[in-house]
Design an enzyme around this catalytic site. Structure first.
Site, PDB file in Angstrom:
ATOM      1  N   PRO A   2      14.621   9.579   3.242  1.00 30.18           N
ATOM      2  CA  PRO A   2      13.746   8.644   3.591  1.00 30.18           C
ATOM      3  C   PRO A   2      12.255   9.101   2.395  1.00 30.18           C
ATOM      4  O   PRO A   2      11.526  10.514   2.842  1.00 30.18           O
ATOM      5  CB  PRO A   2      12.918   8.972   4.953  1.00 30.18           C
ATOM      6  CG  PRO A   2      14.307   9.184   5.171  1.00 30.18           C
ATOM      7  CD  PRO A   2      15.503   9.823   4.676  1.00 30.18           C
ATOM      8  N   GLU A   3      11.323   8.508   2.182  1.00 33.41           N
ATOM      9  CA  GLU A   3      10.456   9.089   1.926  1.00 33.41           C
ATOM     10  C   GLU A   3       9.032   9.075   1.498  1.00 33.41           C
ATOM     11  O   GLU A   3       8.933   7.668   2.653  1.00 33.41           O
ATOM     12  CB  GLU A   3      10.247   8.502  -0.024  1.00 33.41           C
ATOM     13  CG  GLU A   3      11.530   9.032  -0.937  1.00 33.41           C
ATOM     14  CD  GLU A   3      11.416   8.858  -2.517  1.00 33.41           C
ATOM     15  OE1 GLU A   3      10.795   8.470  -2.935  1.00 33.41           O
ATOM     16  OE2 GLU A   3      12.479   9.019  -3.117  1.00 33.41           O
TER      17      GLU A   3
END
Length: 296
Positions: A2-3
Site C-alpha cells: 500500500p502506498e
C-alpha cells in the site's frame, strides 16, 4: 505494498471510529509481526484515549492523550477494519468480502463507548509492524529520520527537487522512489506522474537540473503531476492491488484510472500520442511507460 494514498484512505476511514474513544483492551494474538511488539505496548495503550490519527509517509500514527504515539505500518498485506455489533457489513463501491480469517487477526483494539466497537489489524504475510514513540520525538525516530517532504505539502517544489537531484546520475524514477527525496511516494504513482509529465523514467535525475542548479521545465512539470496524481488517488480511495482494501472492506478504485501502470500493450492515453505502453525493470521493480511520448 500500500502506498501513501492507501494509507491516507485507511487513516480517514479509521479516524471517525477511533478519535475520542478510550482503549479499553488491547489483544495481541502473537508476539510479533515483522518485528516483535514493544514489550510495554499493552500497558502503554490500555485506558488511554485516542486524541487523533495522523500519517507520515506510509506510516499510520495513533496519538494518545499522554503524548505517546503508536506507529503502524501495513507492510505488504496489512489492513485495519472497523467492527461493530450492529454493522457487520459495510457496503461500498466495488464491494468485496473482507479478509476476516481469525488466523490473521493479530491485533484487536476494543474501544469504550457505544456502539461496541473493535478495530482489528489483519496481516496474512506479517510484513507490517507496530512501534511506540513519544509524539514530541517522532522526527528522531529511525523510521522517520531523513524522510523527505510529503508530496501533498507545500514544502515539495521544483526548487527543492533541483537541489536534491543536481549532479545525480541515477534514473529519475529511482530518485523519486528514494524516501529521502519525497516521503511516501511509491512505484504506482511514480509511473503515473512521470507519464503525465512526459518524462522518461530512464532519464538521469541530474538531467532535469541546469548547470546553475535551477529546475528545468521537465522538473517544473513533474511536481504538479505528482501532486495531482496523489490527490486524485486519495480522492478515489486509493488503489487496490491484490489484497488491499479500504477500512470498510470495499476496494479502492483509482486502479480503474491508471494510465500506464500495469497496462502493458495498451494504447497510450495521451490524445496526441499513438504509442503503446511498455514495461521494463528498474532496480528490481516494474516500470510502465510510453516510449513514444515519454522522452523528456
Amino acid at each position: 505494498m500500500p502506498e501513501l494514498p492507501e494509507v491516507e484512505t485507511v487513516r480517514r476511514g479509521l479516524a471517525p471510529a477511533m478519535e475520542g474513544r478510550r482503549i479499553e483492551k488491547l489483544v495481541l494474538n502473537r508476539s510479533d509481526l515483522r518485528f516483535p511488539f514493544p514489550e510495554n505496548l499493552v500497558k502503554t495503550v490500555e485506558n488511554r484515549t485516542i486524541v487523533a490519527l495522523g500519517r507520515r509517509a506510509k506510516y499510520l500514527l495513533i496519538d494518545l492523550d499522554d503524548g505517546m504515539t503508536v506507529i503502524a505500518h501495513l507492510g505488504m498485506s496489512g489492513s485495519w477494519r472497523v467492527e461493530e455489533e450492529d454493522d457487520a457489513h459495510l457496503p461500498g463501491r466495488f464491494h468485496a468480502p473482507r479478509s476476516v480469517n481469525a488466523l490473521h487477526d493479530h491485533v484487536i483494539i476494543e474501544l469504550s463507548g457505544a456502539p461496541a466497537r473493535r478495530i482489528v489489524y489483519n496481516d496474512p504475510r506479517r510484513f507490517g509492524f507496530i512501534k511506540l514513540a513519544r509524539k514530541a520525538e517522532l522526527e528522531a525516530e529511525p523510521s522517520f529520520a531523513g524522510l523527505g517532504p510529503e508530496p501533498t505539502g507545500n514544502s515539495l517544489d521544483a526548487e527543492f527537487l533541483a537541489a536534491r537531484f543536481a549532479g545525480k546520475t541515477q534514473a529519475i524514477k529511482t530518485a523519486l522512489l528514494d524516501q529521502r527525496n519525497i516521503a511516501g511516494l511509491g512505484n504506482i504513482y511514480v509511473c503515473e506522474a512521470l507519464w503525465r509529465a512526459r518524462l522518461s523514467p530512464f532519464r538521469s535525475a541530474g538531467h532535469l537540473v541546469t548547470p546553475t542548479g535551477r529546475p528545468r521545465e521537465g522538473l517544473k512539470t513533474l511536481v504538479p503531476a505528482i501532486r495531482a496524481v496523489i490527490a486524485e488517488a486519495i480522492e478515489a480511495g486509493g488503489s487496490t492491488l491484490r489484497d488491499h482494501r479500504k477500512t470498510d472492506g470495499t476496494l479502492g478504485y483509482f486502479q480503474h484510472s491508471f494510465s500506464v501502470y500495469d497496462r502493458t500493450g495498451a494504447p497510450c492515453a495521451h490524445a496526441d500520442c499513438n504509442g503503446t505502453v511498455a514495461r521494463a525493470v528498474q532496480s528490481g521493480r516494474s516500470t510502465f511507460y510510453c516510449p513514444a511520448c515519454q522522452k523528456g
